[in-house]
Design a protein around this motif. Structure first.
Motif, PDB file in Angstrom:
ATOM      1  N   PHE A 128       0.822  -1.216   0.000  1.00 46.10           N
ATOM      2  CA  PHE A 128       0.000   0.000   0.000  1.00 46.10           C
ATOM      3  C   PHE A 128       0.859   1.271   0.000  1.00 46.10           C
ATOM      4  O   PHE A 128       0.615   2.209  -0.746  1.00 46.10           O
ATOM      5  CB  PHE A 128      -0.920  -0.047   1.219  1.00 46.10           C
ATOM      6  N   THR A 129       1.903   1.262   0.836  1.00 47.07           N
ATOM      7  CA  THR A 129       2.716   2.478   0.988  1.00 47.07           C
ATOM      8  C   THR A 129       3.932   2.486   0.046  1.00 47.07           C
ATOM      9  O   THR A 129       4.741   3.411   0.089  1.00 47.07           O
ATOM     10  CB  THR A 129       3.197   2.649   2.450  1.00 47.07           C
ATOM     11  N   ILE A 132       5.003   5.631  -1.638  1.00 44.82           N
ATOM     12  CA  ILE A 132       5.557   6.655  -0.732  1.00 44.82           C
ATOM     13  C   ILE A 132       7.065   6.470  -0.604  1.00 44.82           C
ATOM     14  O   ILE A 132       7.835   7.424  -0.628  1.00 44.82           O
ATOM     15  CB  ILE A 132       4.881   6.572   0.666  1.00 44.82           C
ATOM     16  N   LEU A 133       7.480   5.208  -0.507  1.00 44.65           N
ATOM     17  CA  LEU A 133       8.921   4.934  -0.463  1.00 44.65           C
ATOM     18  C   LEU A 133       9.569   5.375  -1.780  1.00 44.65           C
ATOM     19  O   LEU A 133      10.668   5.920  -1.795  1.00 44.65           O
ATOM     20  CB  LEU A 133       9.164   3.433  -0.202  1.00 44.65           C
ATOM     21  N   GLN A 134       8.860   5.168  -2.859  1.00 41.73           N
ATOM     22  CA  GLN A 134       9.389   5.580  -4.160  1.00 41.73           C
ATOM     23  C   GLN A 134       9.539   7.106  -4.230  1.00 41.73           C
ATOM     24  O   GLN A 134      10.531   7.611  -4.758  1.00 41.73           O
ATOM     25  CB  GLN A 134       8.466   5.067  -5.271  1.00 41.73           C
ATOM     26  N   ALA A 135       8.570   7.828  -3.674  1.00 41.20           N
ATOM     27  CA  ALA A 135       8.674   9.295  -3.627  1.00 41.20           C
ATOM     28  C   ALA A 135       9.902   9.703  -2.803  1.00 41.20           C
ATOM     29  O   ALA A 135      10.646  10.621  -3.171  1.00 41.20           O
ATOM     30  CB  ALA A 135       7.402   9.893  -3.031  1.00 41.20           C
ATOM     31  N   ALA A 136      10.124   8.985  -1.711  1.00 40.24           N
ATOM     32  CA  ALA A 136      11.292   9.290  -0.868  1.00 40.24           C
ATOM     33  C   ALA A 136      12.590   9.024  -1.632  1.00 40.24           C
ATOM     34  O   ALA A 136      13.529   9.819  -1.578  1.00 40.24           O
ATOM     35  CB  ALA A 136      11.247   8.462   0.415  1.00 40.24           C
ATOM     36  N   ASP A 137      12.627   7.921  -2.389  1.00 37.80           N
ATOM     37  CA  ASP A 137      13.831   7.597  -3.187  1.00 37.80           C
ATOM     38  C   ASP A 137      14.207   8.762  -4.091  1.00 37.80           C
ATOM     39  O   ASP A 137      15.382   9.097  -4.261  1.00 37.80           O
ATOM     40  CB  ASP A 137      13.548   6.421  -4.145  1.00 37.80           C
TER      41      ASP A 137
END
Ligand code: TYM
Length: 327
Positions: A128-129, A132-137
């Motif tokens: 699900f998240t 969000i991790l990809q945005a952080a990357d």
């Protein structure tokens, strides 16, 4: 002098690179890198791979293999900051902070998430998240441009939204990230040419860069070309895209003309394509084998990349902690 635009992209270490990854992303990474016009960050998204089903040993082995394959495909650690995502803990830290600015309903819209949830029982919060991790990357390195295949566009759009949500809540800090596509952003499966080429469909649906020529030729021989209704069948269209990319211009034009005239023999197209792909990746196979025998070299390369990436990531997180009131 103007600051160079920043490029960030990644790939999951979930299997050997296939020609979809190559034509949708990796080939472009190498071109952008070699243009010298950009500041490049390329990483192996091992934290994202935890949302899948690999065992610890499989993951460990695959991280190493993906590293060797990207180098063999042309990623040059002297020109690109090349690293493993989990070696930089700031990715996970920034992801948490982004968790706290991202509306749940925006994640519920993600098509990749919806597809995965439909496939798996007991889907995890990681699925699900995941975006969000990809945005952080991407934002950890202030990424302006993200070269990806078509299936990742929605995730890059969410990255742009995340930057806005953060900037609006706190202060203007992150850039407006854009995706960058190749002319071939969606390579189709050989056996189900209405679906994206993907390892999860099965071995015979994909051509791996490391496949031996006989294997490539066999897989292409089995590719579906049947026409449904009028026009060029999706399977044929896909093979024509591949001959354009891997063959020479003349051969491509010859088959396009024959397809128009309806004199094309798919057996001939498949034979020439099989040979062209096998030849195209001949150096890749040699280089990959060499690198896989030299684990020390791979470790060294990754540790140099980690150091470079870490500096930028640390600086971003010092800023962020101040901006959001943790310091
Ligand atoms: P991944 O590992 O699934 O795929 C890596 C890249 O290959 C592209 N691709 C394709 N392109 C054309 N045709 C296909 N059939 C095809 N299959 C795959 C993908 O679009 C991708 O560009 N979530 C990402 C990894 C990631 C990432 C990031 C990417 C994590 N963090 C930050 C960019 C920026 C993924 O799973 O890609």
């Amino acid at each position: 002098m103007n600051k160079k635009e920043i490029i960030v992209s990644g790939i999951q270490p979930t299997g050997n690179l296939h020609i979809g990854n190559y034509l949708g992303a990796v080939k472009k990474w190498v071109e952008l890198q070699n243009s010298g016009k950009y500041e490049m960050y390329i990483f192996i998204a091992d934290l994202h791979a935890l949302t899948g089903k690999m065992t610890a040993d499989e993951l460990r082995t695959q991280i190493n293999k993906t590293c060797a394959e990207l180098l063999a495909a042309g990623i040059d650690p002297k020109k690109t900051t090349f690293f493993v995502q989990s070696h930089i803990q700031e990715h996970a830290e920034l992801a948490w902070i982004f968790n706290c600015v991202t509306p749940i309903n925006e994640l519920e819209r993600m098509t990749q998430y919806k597809d995965k949830v439909a496939q798996f029982k007991n889907a995890t919060a990681g699925l699900f998240t995941y975006p969000i991790l990809q945005a952080a990357d991407i934002l950890l390195y202030h990424g302006d441009l993200v070269p990806v295949g078509q299936d990742q566009i929605q995730h890059v759009e969410l990255t742009r939204d995340t930057a806005r949500w953060f900037n609006n809540k706190y202060e203007q800090y992150f850039p407006e990230t854009k995706h960058l596509l190749t002319p071939t952003p969606k390579i189709m499966s050989l056996l189900e040419p209405n679906k994206k080429m993907s390892k999860s469909l099965g071995q015979d649906h994909v051509i791996e860069l490391s496949d031996e020529p006989e294997i490539i030729e066999n897989k292409i021989k089995k590719a579906v070309t049947a026409t449904e209704g009028g026009g060029v069948a999706p399977g044929v269209a896909n093979l024509l895209v591949l001959i354009k990319e891997f063959g020479d211009q003349k051969t491509y034009e010859k088959f396009i003309q024959m397809e128009k005239d309806k004199t094309i023999r798919y057996g001939d197209l498949k034979k020439e394509l099989g040979e062209a792909v096998g030849k195209y990746f001949s150096n890749f196979r040699t280089e990959r084998a060499k690198l896989l025998r030299d684990e020390k070299k791979l470790t060294k390369i990754m540790s140099v990349g980690t150091k470079k990436a870490k500096k930028v990531a640390e600086k971003t997180m010092i800023d962020i902690r101040k901006i959001i009131g943790l310091k």
